[in-house]
Design an enzyme around this catalytic site. Structure first.
Site, short mmCIF file in Angstrom:
data_model
loop_
_atom_site.label_atom_id
_atom_site.label_comp_id
_atom_site.label_asym_id
_atom_site.label_seq_id
_atom_site.Cartn_x
_atom_site.Cartn_y
_atom_site.Cartn_z
N ASP A 55 1.14 -1.38 -0.02
CA ASP A 55 0.18 -0.13 -0.05
C ASP A 55 0.87 1.40 -0.08
O ASP A 55 0.39 2.19 0.21
CB ASP A 55 -0.94 -0.30 1.47
CG ASP A 55 -1.83 -1.01 0.63
OD1 ASP A 55 -2.16 -1.46 -0.05
OD2 ASP A 55 -2.52 -1.52 1.96
N HIS A 110 30.11 5.82 -5.47
CA HIS A 110 28.51 6.33 -5.48
C HIS A 110 28.34 5.93 -3.87
O HIS A 110 27.58 5.48 -3.49
CB HIS A 110 28.13 5.92 -6.60
CG HIS A 110 28.34 6.42 -7.89
ND1 HIS A 110 27.69 6.18 -9.42
CD2 HIS A 110 28.12 7.26 -7.79
CE1 HIS A 110 27.20 6.77 -9.66
NE2 HIS A 110 27.48 7.99 -9.32
N ASP A 142 29.04 15.56 -2.77
CA ASP A 142 28.04 15.33 -4.31
C ASP A 142 25.83 15.33 -3.56
O ASP A 142 25.72 14.27 -3.42
CB ASP A 142 28.65 14.02 -5.11
CG ASP A 142 27.84 14.02 -6.56
OD1 ASP A 142 26.75 15.12 -6.88
OD2 ASP A 142 28.66 13.47 -6.84
N ASP A 187 23.58 19.11 -10.16
CA ASP A 187 24.90 18.03 -10.11
C ASP A 187 26.06 18.45 -8.97
O ASP A 187 27.11 19.31 -10.32
CB ASP A 187 24.81 17.53 -10.89
CG ASP A 187 25.70 16.45 -10.09
OD1 ASP A 187 25.98 15.39 -9.43
OD2 ASP A 187 26.24 15.64 -11.21
N HIS A 190 37.25 7.77 -13.26
CA HIS A 190 36.28 8.58 -14.02
C HIS A 190 36.58 9.37 -15.03
O HIS A 190 37.50 9.39 -14.84
CB HIS A 190 35.00 8.81 -13.18
CG HIS A 190 35.20 9.51 -12.30
ND1 HIS A 190 35.29 10.82 -13.09
CD2 HIS A 190 35.43 10.23 -10.93
CE1 HIS A 190 35.69 11.71 -11.93
NE2 HIS A 190 35.57 11.39 -10.92
N HIS A 227 29.17 14.52 -17.89
CA HIS A 227 28.17 14.26 -18.56
C HIS A 227 27.58 15.34 -18.61
O HIS A 227 27.43 16.23 -18.41
CB HIS A 227 27.58 13.26 -17.88
CG HIS A 227 27.54 13.51 -15.87
ND1 HIS A 227 25.96 14.21 -15.68
CD2 HIS A 227 28.06 13.41 -15.21
CE1 HIS A 227 26.28 14.43 -14.37
NE2 HIS A 227 27.41 13.83 -14.15
N HIS A 229 22.25 12.33 -15.22
CA HIS A 229 23.06 12.22 -16.35
C HIS A 229 22.21 11.60 -17.72
O HIS A 229 21.97 11.35 -17.81
CB HIS A 229 23.52 10.18 -16.45
CG HIS A 229 24.76 10.17 -15.38
ND1 HIS A 229 25.03 9.04 -14.77
CD2 HIS A 229 25.15 11.01 -14.74
CE1 HIS A 229 25.60 9.40 -13.55
NE2 HIS A 229 26.02 10.60 -13.10
N GLU A 280 33.43 17.39 -13.57
CA GLU A 280 33.99 16.49 -12.44
C GLU A 280 35.59 15.65 -12.22
O GLU A 280 35.19 14.84 -11.62
CB GLU A 280 33.09 16.24 -11.62
CG GLU A 280 32.33 15.02 -12.96
CD GLU A 280 30.93 14.39 -12.56
OE1 GLU A 280 30.58 14.11 -10.98
OE2 GLU A 280 29.82 14.12 -13.73
N TYR A 337 41.38 9.62 -5.77
CA TYR A 337 40.50 8.84 -4.74
C TYR A 337 41.39 7.81 -4.48
O TYR A 337 42.03 7.22 -5.06
CB TYR A 337 39.71 7.97 -5.54
CG TYR A 337 38.65 9.26 -6.21
CD1 TYR A 337 37.20 9.54 -5.08
CD2 TYR A 337 38.51 8.83 -7.27
CE1 TYR A 337 36.95 10.31 -5.71
CE2 TYR A 337 37.65 9.93 -8.00
CZ TYR A 337 36.88 10.21 -7.74
OH TYR A 337 36.15 11.16 -8.37
N ARG A 370 36.25 15.05 -5.53
CA ARG A 370 35.83 15.08 -6.36
C ARG A 370 35.19 16.49 -6.58
O ARG A 370 34.89 17.26 -5.00
CB ARG A 370 35.14 14.74 -6.58
CG ARG A 370 34.49 14.41 -8.39
CD ARG A 370 33.35 14.16 -8.68
NE ARG A 370 32.84 12.87 -7.79
CZ ARG A 370 32.51 12.41 -6.87
NH1 ARG A 370 33.03 11.56 -6.88
NH2 ARG A 370 31.07 12.20 -6.01
N GLU A 385 33.01 19.19 -8.80
CA GLU A 385 32.00 18.62 -9.43
C GLU A 385 31.46 20.43 -10.08
O GLU A 385 30.79 21.02 -8.85
CB GLU A 385 30.80 18.04 -9.56
CG GLU A 385 30.08 17.80 -10.58
CD GLU A 385 29.36 16.52 -10.59
OE1 GLU A 385 28.61 15.88 -9.48
OE2 GLU A 385 28.83 16.34 -10.99
N1 GLY Z 1 25.85 12.45 -8.65
C1 GLY Z 1 26.70 11.93 -9.64
C2 GLY Z 1 27.15 12.33 -10.81
O1 GLY Z 1 28.21 13.45 -10.27
O2 GLY Z 1 27.48 12.14 -12.18
MN MN Z 2 28.49 14.61 -11.79
MN MN Z 3 27.26 14.60 -8.51
#
Ligand code: GLY
Ligand code: MN
Ligand code: MN
Length: 435
Positions: free
Chosen positions: A36, A240, A257, A268, A347, A351, A358, A381, A385, A403, A405
């Site tokens: 529910d 993540h 983040d 973001d 990474h 994006h 994304h 970003e 690490y 990071r 961003e």
């Molecule tokens: N928050 C996900 C990224 O930075 O791509």
């Molecule tokens: Mn991002």
């Molecule tokens: Mn992010």
């Protein structure tokens, strides 16, 4: 968002589909969380982009040149009882009156009515392979028309993905869209500032997460664009990390983040700062390196520069810096070629950003990185690490994750950083935190 904006988009889509063809796009569905209780409803971005209609159980149909109307919305009929329990919904009348559909029909009648609409159409555009229910039903509708072929009706001969057309449209943000993105970015920047000001050792990561969401909500932005990452110390090395349940320690960095969503448009932002308010020497050295890589990357955000240039610039700065600090050893060119930086920077630079964090849009065209154009929004970003168990580097670097961003709009003659109000230089951050 004004109705005229949705109308403009539908008109553009209709031109791209062309006469004799038809396009379908379904709303998102309500998903059960447990008995529910449903997950908060989030409309499908493509569907919302074209309709502005924020209800489940709906299907939008576009038939360029149809005399009785080109834009048809199938949706739930108005139901008093439903309204009592769940609140307002448009109903068939609302679909035409408030959402500018030319025609509306009950979603429960879609099987009978849509087959008729598909008759004698040449090509069907829809989000192929995204929603197995729609894939399946479309085949059923077409089979139904084929069964009637002796009466002279023709079933569509071609199916095509609507995504290349629609996602190319979504990649270029209009001034109306940018208003929403600026608001999401600004409120998100404020939340990051508050987190820097209020963070204390001994608090738990989830308490910082709560402060961030509190700020978003008090400004009227009820949804996050994605689950917030609040990662103290070595937790930042999990890209993540969303458990957010550790205690903050003096001497550690905190990576946040987090981004708000404003009327379906995302922000973001990542910021990394010292929990004590002051960077240690090794933290400051690595932080400055990530920041330099970010500055170098952002310089490549301007029209007619390939998407990948920003990434390449960040890789070069990172590799040089890692050699200088002693985390990598050898010749910079060779290290880049062998991708040795990937041990610590694994990474890509960013994006597309828009209705989805994304966001949609191709990164390559005919196998080549596409050129940036005014109206595109992307994140920049870079991060470093250093795993806690990394035996190849000096102890002082281990367990540090950083990071930085920002959300960047490509403008006619360069770029605009939508998230510029969130401080990021060492001097700015330490000054803010000691005030
Ligand atoms: N928050 C996900 C990224 O930075 O791509
Ligand atoms: Mn991002
Ligand atoms: Mn992010």
């Amino acid at each position: 968002m004004k109705q005229t904006e949705f109308k403009k988009r539908r008109k553009h889509l209709m031109q791209r589909i062309g006469k004799d063809n038809i396009a379908l796009i379904a709303s998102a569905s309500v998903r059960t969380r447990n008995r529910d209780v449903d997950y908060p409803f989030r409309q499908d971005s493509d569907f919302y982009y074209l309709t502005g209609f924020n209800e489940p159980d709906a299907l939008a149909v576009f038939i360029p040149g149809r005399e009785q109307g080109e834009y048809i919305l199938f949706c739930r009929e108005f139901d008093e009882k439903k309204a009592l329990w769940e609140g307002a919904h448009a109903g068939l009348e609302g679909a035409t009156k408030h959402y500018a559909a030319d025609d509306s029909f009950p979603i429960d009648d879609v099987d009978e009515i849509l087959s008729g609409m598909l008759e004698n159409k040449h090509k069907v555009f829809y989000p192929m392979g995204r929603d197995s229910d729609l894939d399946h039903r479309l085949q059923e509708w077409i089979r139904h028309i084929r069964d009637k072929s002796r009466s002279g009706v023709q079933a569509p001969a071609e199916m095509a993905s609507i995504e290349p057309i629609l996602h190319e449209m979504r990649l270029f943000k209009s001034s109306e869209e940018l208003k929403l993105m600026r608001r999401a970015a600004e409120i998100t920047a404020q939340a990051h500032i508050k987190a820097m000001q209020n963070c204390r050792a001994g608090q738990f990561e989830y308490q910082i997460e709560a402060d961030i969401i509190h700020h978003f909500m008090s400004e009227g932005l009820r949804a996050v664009a994605y689950p917030s990452i609040v990662a103290g110390g070595k937790n930042a090395c999990t890209l993540h990390y969303t458990e957010n349940n550790d205690k903050l320690k003096n001497g550690d960095l905190l990576l946040i983040d987090a981004g708000a969503e404003c009327d379906h448009y995302a922000a973001d932002i990542t910021r990394t700062f010292p929990i004590s308010g002051k960077f240690t020497e090794p933290q400051a050295q690595l932080y400055q390196l990530v920041l330099d890589a970010q500055f170098a990357a952002i310089e490549h955000v301007k029209p007619n520069v390939p998407w990948n240039a920003a990434h390449d610039a960040s890789v070069e700065v990172m590799t040089k810096g890692l050699v200088k600090l002693g985390l990598l050893k050898g010749n910079v060119k060779k290290l880049i070629k062998a991708e040795k930086y990937k041990q610590f920077y694994m990474h890509r630079i960013g994006h597309w950003l828009g209705m989805d964090v994304h966001d949609v849009g191709d990164y390559k065209i005919h196998q080549e990185w596409r050129l940036l154009q005014a109206g595109m929004v992307l994140t920049i970003e870079p991060g470093l690490y250093i795993p806690e168990n990394c035996k190849t580097v000096d102890k002082k670097w281990r367990g540090i994750g950083i990071r930085i961003e920002d959300d960047v709009l490509v403008t006619k003659d360069g770029h605009e950083i939508l998230t510029a109000n969130a401080p990021k230089t060492i001097v700015e951050i330490e000054a803010l935190m000691s005030a």
